[in-house]
Motif scaffolding. Structure first.
Motif, PDB file in Angstrom:
ATOM      1  N   UNK A  37       0.693  -1.160   0.213  1.00 56.45           N
ATOM      2  CA  UNK A  37       0.002  -0.208   0.102  1.00 56.45           C
ATOM      3  C   UNK A  37       0.901   1.214  -0.012  1.00 56.45           C
ATOM      4  N   UNK A  38       2.129   1.181   0.809  1.00 56.71           N
ATOM      5  CA  UNK A  38       2.916   2.468   0.777  1.00 56.71           C
ATOM      6  C   UNK A  38       3.526   2.600  -0.667  1.00 56.71           C
ATOM      7  N   UNK A  39       3.930   1.530  -1.245  1.00 61.34           N
ATOM      8  CA  UNK A  39       4.632   1.632  -2.609  1.00 61.34           C
ATOM      9  C   UNK A  39       3.514   2.220  -3.540  1.00 61.34           C
ATOM     10  N   UNK A  40       2.327   1.673  -3.519  1.00 59.83           N
ATOM     11  CA  UNK A  40       1.274   2.119  -4.344  1.00 59.83           C
ATOM     12  C   UNK A  40       1.006   3.738  -4.134  1.00 59.83           C
ATOM     13  N   UNK A  41       0.868   3.953  -2.739  1.00 56.16           N
ATOM     14  CA  UNK A  41       0.603   5.349  -2.571  1.00 56.16           C
ATOM     15  C   UNK A  41       1.589   6.155  -2.993  1.00 56.16           C
ATOM     16  N   UNK A  77      -1.335  14.195  -6.047  1.00 51.80           N
ATOM     17  CA  UNK A  77      -1.175  14.969  -5.024  1.00 51.80           C
ATOM     18  C   UNK A  77      -2.447  14.144  -4.000  1.00 51.80           C
ATOM     19  N   UNK A  78      -2.789  14.757  -2.876  1.00 53.94           N
ATOM     20  CA  UNK A  78      -3.679  14.203  -1.884  1.00 53.94           C
ATOM     21  C   UNK A  78      -5.078  14.199  -2.192  1.00 53.94           C
ATOM     22  N   UNK A  79      -5.402  15.278  -2.625  1.00 53.21           N
ATOM     23  CA  UNK A  79      -6.958  15.726  -3.000  1.00 53.21           C
ATOM     24  C   UNK A  79      -7.515  14.913  -4.138  1.00 53.21           C
ATOM     25  N   UNK A  80      -6.626  14.687  -5.079  1.00 49.97           N
ATOM     26  CA  UNK A  80      -7.334  14.057  -6.456  1.00 49.97           C
ATOM     27  C   UNK A  80      -6.831  12.552  -6.442  1.00 49.97           C
ATOM     28  N   UNK A  81      -6.278  11.965  -5.504  1.00 48.97           N
ATOM     29  CA  UNK A  81      -5.789  10.792  -5.256  1.00 48.97           C
ATOM     30  C   UNK A  81      -6.937   9.838  -5.015  1.00 48.97           C
ATOM     31  N   UNK A 130       9.754  10.768  -7.446  1.00 49.21           N
ATOM     32  CA  UNK A 130       8.666  10.715  -7.148  1.00 49.21           C
ATOM     33  C   UNK A 130       8.659  11.378  -5.599  1.00 49.21           C
ATOM     34  N   UNK A 131       9.945  10.960  -4.864  1.00 51.00           N
ATOM     35  CA  UNK A 131      10.054  11.639  -3.727  1.00 51.00           C
ATOM     36  C   UNK A 131      10.085  13.086  -3.550  1.00 51.00           C
ATOM     37  N   UNK A 132      10.661  13.608  -4.611  1.00 52.36           N
ATOM     38  CA  UNK A 132      10.453  15.354  -4.767  1.00 52.36           C
ATOM     39  C   UNK A 132       9.105  15.501  -4.676  1.00 52.36           C
ATOM     40  N   UNK A 133       8.411  14.841  -5.634  1.00 50.67           N
ATOM     41  CA  UNK A 133       7.012  15.324  -5.663  1.00 50.67           C
ATOM     42  C   UNK A 133       6.128  15.036  -4.618  1.00 50.67           C
ATOM     43  N   UNK A 134       6.330  14.093  -3.919  1.00 47.77           N
ATOM     44  CA  UNK A 134       5.718  13.664  -2.329  1.00 47.77           C
ATOM     45  C   UNK A 134       5.865  15.038  -1.532  1.00 47.77           C
ATOM     46  N   UNK A 135       7.288  15.493  -1.449  1.00 48.15           N
ATOM     47  CA  UNK A 135       7.716  16.694  -0.687  1.00 48.15           C
ATOM     48  C   UNK A 135       7.144  17.849  -0.866  1.00 48.15           C
ATOM     49  N   UNK A 136       6.708  17.974  -2.271  1.00 51.59           N
ATOM     50  CA  UNK A 136       6.113  19.125  -2.892  1.00 51.59           C
ATOM     51  C   UNK A 136       4.535  19.071  -2.481  1.00 51.59           C
ATOM     52  N   UNK A 137       4.025  17.998  -2.800  1.00 54.89           N
ATOM     53  CA  UNK A 137       2.405  17.995  -2.391  1.00 54.89           C
ATOM     54  C   UNK A 137       2.384  18.041  -0.698  1.00 54.89           C
ATOM     55  N   UNK A 138       3.349  17.604  -0.054  1.00 59.97           N
ATOM     56  CA  UNK A 138       3.142  17.629   1.520  1.00 59.97           C
ATOM     57  C   UNK A 138       3.218  19.370   1.753  1.00 59.97           C
ATOM     58  N   UNK A 139       4.270  19.879   1.064  1.00 57.00           N
ATOM     59  CA  UNK A 139       4.061  21.338   1.480  1.00 57.00           C
ATOM     60  C   UNK A 139       2.855  22.137   0.849  1.00 57.00           C
ATOM     61  N   UNK A 140       2.294  21.752  -0.097  1.00 60.34           N
ATOM     62  CA  UNK A 140       1.162  22.445  -0.832  1.00 60.34           C
ATOM     63  C   UNK A 140      -0.073  21.896   0.109  1.00 60.34           C
ATOM     64  N   UNK A 141      -0.434  20.739   0.204  1.00 58.75           N
ATOM     65  CA  UNK A 141      -1.335  20.091   0.909  1.00 58.75           C
ATOM     66  C   UNK A 141      -1.541  19.830   2.281  1.00 58.75           C
ATOM     67  N   UNK A 142      -0.560  19.563   2.866  1.00 58.25           N
ATOM     68  CA  UNK A 142      -0.360  19.339   4.559  1.00 58.25           C
ATOM     69  C   UNK A 142       0.436  20.703   5.319  1.00 58.25           C
ATOM     70  N   UNK A 143       1.065  21.431   4.470  1.00 58.32           N
ATOM     71  CA  UNK A 143       1.600  22.452   5.060  1.00 58.32           C
ATOM     72  C   UNK A 143       0.683  23.545   5.992  1.00 58.32           C
TER      73      UNK A 143
END
Length: 235
Positions: A57-61, A69-73, A138-151
């Motif tokens: 699940x973590x790999x797929x997520x 991103x979070x909202x659209x997934x 993909x790691x950089x994208x997760x970091x970016x989404x974290x800043x945008x949607x969880x920051x």
């Protein structure tokens, strides 16, 4: 009683016995199949590996969140990619946001383990950070989404805070021994070193492509290493 009637009466128990046996035989087979299915099902239940399911699940997520991103997934898309039931996301992680946080936490933990800070060689550390993000976009994208949607949400990732404090302490200790400049405090140096290492990932192509072609990773990396070397050197 004549012989014919007597023979018919005598044959009745045998007929019933055979009929009863014939009726029982299919039931016995069904019972056997049912028992086998039950045993196989129990074996599957016993041999289930929750750690493997969580890892899948973590790999797929990671892939799904990085792309959308979070909202659209969608959770069913994550589950389908992982080969699991969508309900397991809520069983293991509580919510879609909880799953995202778990992905981010794993990234932080793996980065700290695989790319530990080396306060006596911050240029080398910055170069390895650059390598890690270049190999795993993909790691950089997760970091970016974290800043945008969880920051700013107040839901901080404990492992991220701990990793940051560890880096600050390591650089402060290096400053105390005179191996790292004190022109900036330790907190500022952590921010600047990581910012330089990851700038290629987060700045737009219109900026980064002017400095070095996307395929010229050697030039991009050397820019990071040299910039950090100049930043931290003791006057």
């Amino acid at each position: 009683m004549n012989h014919t009637l007597f023979a018919m009466i005598c044959s009745i128990p045998l007929f019933i016995e055979r009929s009863f046996d014939n009726r029982l035989q299919p039931i016995t087979r069904c019972d056997k199949l049912s028992n086998e299915r039950s045993i196989n099902y129990c074996e599957r239940v016993v041999t289930r590996d929750p750690d493997t399911k969580k890892r899948n699940l973590l790999d797929a997520a990671l892939a799904e969140f990085a792309a959308r991103g979070i909202a659209a997934t969608r959770t069913d898309a994550i589950a389908a990619r992982a080969g699991c039931s969508p309900g397991l996301i809520y069983t293991y992680f509580g919510s879609k946001e909880g799953l995202f946080d778990a992905v981010f936490d794993r990234i932080v933990t793996e980065t700290v383990t695989e790319i530990p800070i080396t306060p006596d060689d911050l240029p080398g550390y910055a170069g390895r950070l650059f390598d890690g993000h270049a190999k795993n976009p993909d790691i950089a994208r997760i970091v970016a989404w974290h800043s945008l949607e969880r920051g700013g949400s107040g839901d901080r990732i404990a492992s991220s805070d701990e990793a940051g404090l560890h880096k600050i302490d390591a650089i402060r200790a290096a400053q105390a021994t005179g191996t790292v400049t004190t022109r900036f405090d330790a907190e500022q140096l952590v921010f600047l070193v990581q910012g330089i290492a990851l700038a290629w990932t987060f700045l737009p192509d219109e900026v980064t492509d002017l400095v070095a072609d996307p395929t010229d990773l050697a030039r991009r990396r050397s820019t990071v290493v040299d910039a950090v070397r100049r930043l931290v050197q003791v006057p």
